[in-house]
Write an enzyme that holds these catalytic residues in place. Structure first.
Site, short mmCIF file in Angstrom:
data_model
loop_
_atom_site.label_atom_id
_atom_site.label_comp_id
_atom_site.label_asym_id
_atom_site.label_seq_id
_atom_site.Cartn_x
_atom_site.Cartn_y
_atom_site.Cartn_z
N ARG A 154 26.37 29.76 -21.90
CA ARG A 154 25.58 29.29 -23.04
C ARG A 154 24.19 28.84 -22.57
O ARG A 154 23.18 29.50 -22.80
CB ARG A 154 26.32 28.15 -23.75
CG ARG A 154 25.84 27.89 -25.18
CD ARG A 154 24.59 27.04 -25.32
NE ARG A 154 24.74 25.75 -24.63
CZ ARG A 154 23.73 24.95 -24.39
NH1 ARG A 154 22.51 25.26 -24.77
NH2 ARG A 154 23.92 23.81 -23.72
N ASP A 155 24.11 27.73 -21.86
CA ASP A 155 22.81 27.18 -21.47
C ASP A 155 22.09 28.11 -20.49
O ASP A 155 20.86 28.21 -20.49
CB ASP A 155 23.00 25.80 -20.83
CG ASP A 155 21.81 24.89 -21.03
OD1 ASP A 155 20.82 25.30 -21.67
OD2 ASP A 155 21.85 23.73 -20.55
N HIS A 201 25.15 15.83 -17.99
CA HIS A 201 24.56 17.17 -18.00
C HIS A 201 23.23 17.09 -17.26
O HIS A 201 22.27 16.52 -17.78
CB HIS A 201 24.38 17.61 -19.47
CG HIS A 201 23.75 18.95 -19.67
ND1 HIS A 201 24.50 20.09 -19.84
CD2 HIS A 201 22.46 19.34 -19.74
CE1 HIS A 201 23.68 21.14 -20.03
NE2 HIS A 201 22.43 20.69 -19.97
N HIS A 246 19.91 18.63 -15.12
CA HIS A 246 19.03 19.75 -14.82
C HIS A 246 18.41 19.50 -13.44
O HIS A 246 18.19 18.35 -13.05
CB HIS A 246 17.95 19.91 -15.89
CG HIS A 246 18.44 20.62 -17.13
ND1 HIS A 246 17.77 21.68 -17.71
CD2 HIS A 246 19.54 20.42 -17.88
CE1 HIS A 246 18.44 22.10 -18.76
NE2 HIS A 246 19.52 21.36 -18.90
N CYS A 256 14.05 26.33 -17.48
CA CYS A 256 13.76 25.13 -18.25
C CYS A 256 12.84 25.51 -19.39
O CYS A 256 11.70 25.90 -19.15
CB CYS A 256 13.10 24.08 -17.37
SG CYS A 256 12.63 22.61 -18.31
N ASN A 301 19.34 24.16 -15.16
CA ASN A 301 20.59 23.46 -14.92
C ASN A 301 20.92 23.38 -13.43
O ASN A 301 20.61 24.27 -12.66
CB ASN A 301 21.75 24.22 -15.59
CG ASN A 301 21.68 24.15 -17.10
OD1 ASN A 301 22.00 23.15 -17.70
ND2 ASN A 301 21.21 25.24 -17.71
#
Lengths: 310, 310
Positions: free
Chosen positions: B15-16, B208, B210, B241, B250
């Site tokens: 997803r991300d 979460h 990054h 990003c 991430n």
């Protein structure tokens, strides 16, 4: 331990960063790099090493660089790496006043690195310590203090035993525990430094991190939390990893400067100036650059909208 | 806090990691990635999102992926991101049993991200919580919990106030504090999680991270030390990003898996399998990959001698 005590970042790029680069970096380019790093706020810079010019031709102009620093950069402490008593003597004769000795905790690494057993290197260090001219600052680097490329994880007891032997030889020396392979983890770093600091409360400790496995900043932060206030770093993360060709090496100076700035810890570094040097350093022919902050800061002004994300 | 309690790494790459990639990644390639990640030991994978297909065409096959997981991967928990009550309803109708809601603490980011004020998103979350079918697992993502690309550092008090409002609406929800910009530092992460955990001791927290500024692993380690046991990560550091084009995004799953393995914390992940998926993921057309461990492990067997180094 919620402290914001200041940190000294020791720039090792001109030595650890450049030594593995094949094409010779012209002396004028090294001078420019050192001058700009100093202007960015780096007060101690490892400018080179006194080693065999045939083994490490990139370092052959260290005496010239040292002379230049003495003449043109009076506020700078130029540090030079020395692997033996003879090389230390050469460095002192060339005007060095800040030496960095290197000895590996792990036997196979010390033999590979400086062609001696750790015991032989320790004995040479003791002899050097006894004959050191007054006013000489000594950095004692313990390489492979966490992990050895040949022997794996290094016992904390072996590091402490080496400290027990070498620290009394020169109690004023700054002792740097080096994560040569980048395979230390933050809990290991915290544990070893806590034990070392508790055992030798009068000793100044430093940490030399590599970012080979992405743990450079994590390990530096763990060292900081354990009380360490001197951290090595290389501009642009220059250096690669001699034990993992193609992988990145030293933790990047700009990444550490950025991390400490974000957490409100003073380093005396001018971020804009540092990032400018780092960009040029990363572009040196033959360089393997690391670090994240250069790209992030370059991009940070170019905000763009996006669909749902976290 | 010398603990070695196990950690769950939640894979958000599909997803991300993929959502920002321009060229459509074929559904078969996504299926292959999810299957291999699951085989590598990832038990919960955020496989996609229910969002506007015109805004985010890369995610348009999420229903198909969800169906495939239900049919072929019974041991896997497929998680899907939903930005609104309507999209949550779509996801539930498509068979989702693990939803990830997203709301930004920062007003300008929430408006940019999901076209609502935080208050509107909070009210929708409360309404959804009240109508959620039994057996649905809810992940509540608080984006910009540390820093906002538009408004800068986010007050801890604002995060705690949002928790005070939203946690009671669904006390069983897992709450993830997200460092959307990667600008949190380890002390900030530790401070906010310590306060959140102390305030809501019955709540399961997640983090979460990054890696945009090189602090991904440092921040995850700080969260772990503060008691967090669920960490998001993206295979190969995929994701970039959106607020800093060209920078990495991430934190890489393989970097976290490696860090925790080194410190003796169980993740249930098979490193060799994970790195193999990561290499292929990094090579996807249009991907921006991050992470250090892939290159380091690829090179680690090619030992070579070197002149004096630390």
């Amino acid at each position: 331990m919620a402290t914001n005590a200041a940190v000294e970042i020791v720039e090792v790029g001109p030595r650890d960063g450049l030594q593995g680069i094949g094409p010779f970096v012209p002396t004028a380019a090294k001078v420019d790099m050192v001058e700009r790093l100093h202007a960015a706020g780096l007060k101690r810079i490892e400018i080179g090493s006194f080693v065999s010019a045939s083994a490490l031709p990139q370092m052959r102009d260290t005496p010239e660089l040292l002379r230049h620093c003495g003449d043109a950069l009076p506020g700078l402490v130029p540090q030079v790496l020395v692997p033996s008593r003879r090389r230390a003597s050469d460095a002192l004769a060339a005007g060095a006043r800040c030496l960095a000795w290197v000895i590996s905790v792990s036997e196979p690494h010390n033999r590979s690195n400086v062609r001696r057993s750790p015991d032989e290197s320790a004995a040479e260090y003791e002899a050097l310590a006894a004959e050191l001219p007054p006013g000489t600052f000594m950095r004692l680097n313990l390489a492979t203090a966490f992990d050895c490329p040949f022997a794996g994880r290094v016992d904390e007891a072996a590091v402490l035993a080496m400290l027990d032997r070498l620290v009394p030889a020169l109690p004023d020396a700054e002792v740097c525990l080096c994560d040569t392979t980048g395979r230390a983890d933050p809990a290991h770093v915290a544990s070893l430094f806590r034990r070392a600091v508790a055992r030798l409360p009068g000793t100044a400790f430093a940490f030399h991190a590599h970012d080979t496995y992405g743990l450079g900043t994590a390990n530096v932060h763990a060292a900081y939390e354990a009380g360490v206030r001197v951290m090595d770093a290389s501009v642009a993360g220059l250096g690669g990893c001699p034990f993992a060709p193609g992988a990145t090496g030293n933790v990047a100076t700009e990444d550490l400067a950025w991390m400490f700035a974000r957490r409100g810890v003073a380093t005396g570094i001018d971020m804009d100036r540092l990032v400018a040097v780092a960009r040029d350093a990363a572009a040196l022919p033959g360089a393997t650059a690391g670090g994240r902050v250069r790209a992030a800061l370059a991009a940070a002004d170019r905000l763009c909208g996006t669909a749902p994300t976290v």
